[in-house]
Enzyme design. Sequence first.
Site, PDB file in Angstrom:
ATOM      1  N   LYS A  32       0.838  -1.193   0.000  1.00 12.04           N
ATOM      2  CA  LYS A  32       0.000   0.000   0.000  1.00 12.04           C
ATOM      3  C   LYS A  32       0.876   1.247   0.000  1.00 12.04           C
ATOM      4  CE  LYS A  32      -3.982  -1.756   2.627  1.00 12.04           C
ATOM      5  NZ  LYS A  32      -5.019  -1.486   1.627  1.00 12.04           N
ATOM      6  N   ARG A  57     -10.521 -11.431   1.848  1.00 10.43           N
ATOM      7  CA  ARG A  57     -11.334 -12.525   1.303  1.00 10.43           C
ATOM      8  C   ARG A  57     -10.571 -13.850   1.365  1.00 10.43           C
ATOM      9  NH1 ARG A  57     -11.721  -9.159  -4.187  1.00 10.43           N
ATOM     10  NH2 ARG A  57     -11.278  -7.535  -2.681  1.00 10.43           N
TER      11      ARG A  57
HETATM   12  N1  BES Z   1      -8.191  -3.619   4.354  1.00 11.19           N
HETATM   13  C1  BES Z   1      -8.365  -3.200   3.019  1.00 11.19           C
HETATM   14  C2  BES Z   1      -9.665  -2.426   2.804  1.00 11.19           C
HETATM   15  C3  BES Z   1      -9.766  -1.105   3.507  1.00 11.19           C
HETATM   16  C4  BES Z   1      -9.427   0.064   2.861  1.00 11.19           C
HETATM   17  C5  BES Z   1     -10.281  -1.027   4.775  1.00 11.19           C
HETATM   18  C6  BES Z   1      -9.562   1.282   3.501  1.00 11.19           C
HETATM   19  C7  BES Z   1     -10.414   0.183   5.416  1.00 11.19           C
HETATM   20  C8  BES Z   1     -10.064   1.337   4.787  1.00 11.19           C
HETATM   21  C9  BES Z   1      -8.395  -4.405   2.088  1.00 11.19           C
HETATM   22  O1  BES Z   1      -7.609  -5.469   2.483  1.00 11.19           O
HETATM   23  C10 BES Z   1      -7.860  -3.938   0.785  1.00 11.19           C
HETATM   24  O2  BES Z   1      -6.713  -3.581   0.720  1.00 11.19           O
HETATM   25  N2  BES Z   1      -8.710  -3.952  -0.245  1.00 11.19           N
HETATM   26  C11 BES Z   1      -8.331  -3.512  -1.521  1.00 11.19           C
HETATM   27  C12 BES Z   1      -8.884  -4.494  -2.527  1.00 11.19           C
HETATM   28  C13 BES Z   1      -8.318  -4.326  -3.900  1.00 11.19           C
HETATM   29  C14 BES Z   1      -6.849  -4.691  -3.921  1.00 11.19           C
HETATM   30  C15 BES Z   1      -9.084  -5.211  -4.841  1.00 11.19           C
HETATM   31  C16 BES Z   1      -8.909  -2.121  -1.726  1.00 11.19           C
HETATM   32  O3  BES Z   1      -9.981  -1.826  -1.212  1.00 11.19           O
HETATM   33  O4  BES Z   1      -8.244  -1.315  -2.370  1.00 11.19           O
HETATM   34 MN    MN Z   2      -5.612  -5.301   1.864  1.00 12.03          MN
END
Ligand code: BES
Ligand code: MN
Length: 497
Positions: free
Chosen positions: A281, A355
């Site tokens: 990230k 997931r």
């Molecule tokens: N934990 C994150 C989602 C999230 C984002 C929670 C902001 C709280 C605040 C999750 O694991 C994630 O990174 N999801 C990605 C999915 C994508 C790679 C398909 C996302 O939401 O960008």
């Molecule tokens: Mn994630």
Amino acid sequence: MPQPSFTVRKSANITKMATPCLVLPIFKGGRLKGDIAALDAQMSGAISRAIKLGDFTAEVGTAFSLLGTQQTQRILLLGCGPAEDFDLVSSKKVAQSAGKHLSTTKAREAHIALESLTLPPEETASLLETLATEILWACYVYTETLSNPKNVPSLAKVSVTTAAGLTTGKARKALDAGVAIGEGVNFTRQLGNLPANICTPTYLSKQARALGRKHAKLSVSILDEKKMRELGMGSLLSVGHGSDEPSQLIVMEYKGGKAKEAPYALVGKGITFDTGGISLKPGGKMDEMKFDMGGASSVFGTLQAVVNLDLPINVVGIVAAAENMPSGRATKPGDVVKSMSGQTIEILNTDAEGRLVLCDALTYVGRYKPKEVVDIATLTGAIIVSLGHEASGIFANDDDLANALLAAGQRSHDRGWRMPIWQEYQKQLDSRFADMQNIGAGTAGSVTAACFLARFTEKYKWAHLDVAGTSFLSAPKGATGRPVPMLVEYLRARAGQ
Ligand code: BES
Ligand code: MN
Ligand code: ZN
């Protein structure tokens, strides 16, 4: 951190009562009556003057505090609006303003006198429950890692008296329920707020064991990585592979119903820190990914509340706990893993890890032949685009379950909003190298995440709550304790309460 305790007292004359803070809810309109009029006279009309001057309008949710007498040192007036308009929403607002003021007063004790509030007994009971919950929420402060915590509430004890219509026993019960929910939410917030170097998967499993030791009806077992490998949980294990912290599958079984009765199941995403893994990230706000166990913490808080409410149902809570880190051992984009269900997954983005842990936990929970399964997860940033921070996303393969959660959210003011999981979205998950891939094609990210989970939940009634927007906030930064109120309300309804 100490939290205020609540007691019910026998009704007493408020003009003779000694308390550091007397709390008086007052309806708008009409003249001051009975005890309140007597108290007003004792104070040379200070209360009626506050009303006449317009400083206290008694509009619902307003409050006004004034200094009292020698024995009643402070008086807090709570506006309740016109008597004929009083409803669940007003009682929430009144309780919120009580919480706001009582959490900042220097008084260590307060007394809430409800005698003059002419409400039917059931409405008084519901107000009592909400008061206890809201006061506990307002008095929560995070202090764990601070040398000199500021704004620690002074309030330690709250007593209440009610009109004769409500028995002491019923009032006590209402307060107990409010306390159970309030403490459940605060427990959830505390786990969320703890930094990820303290709140690791192992820490979560210790919390579960501690909870199990405290309550006879709750038994806890932990599956370590070796056990999960034997079960074939290749998807869950792939997430923690890059981390030095071992992953844990935490199983908590509450038996409040008949021994053979099928349980309700809660399954929580417990990523104690989500760096994104090799699909790292960006740095900004990455600290907030300590909140990526918000689903898991809501399972803890809800179960604690269920135990304290002594609900006559069986509930199994499962937490899939892991830390998502990049390292030489970490899963790489393109890697293919095999889930416990036998289905293979091409991991195209290691940041879509929620997931991956949930699918194996959801397969595992099938063993319990659950009546209904609800998973709770900070699953996608996309749900914040759709619903902001107001509503949790509700996805379900069963209309009755979806409606039960929607209604529970309304009643507890912890709302959700239904989202689709139509077949048409499923093709975004097709992969050339595995039975499915772990990300969609770029649109409707929350829906494709739910569609992924739907492939593992066909054998039972299932709902998925995406709480990425509701379980924590950036400003003021912290865990909210949502969706514990919704989940507790859903389970109370399922228990016939
Ligand atoms: N934990 C994150 C989602 C999230 C984002 C929670 C902001 C709280 C605040 C999750 O694991 C994630 O990174 N999801 C990605 C999915 C994508 C790679 C398909 C996302 O939401 O960008
Ligand atoms: Mn994630
Ligand atoms: Zn995540």
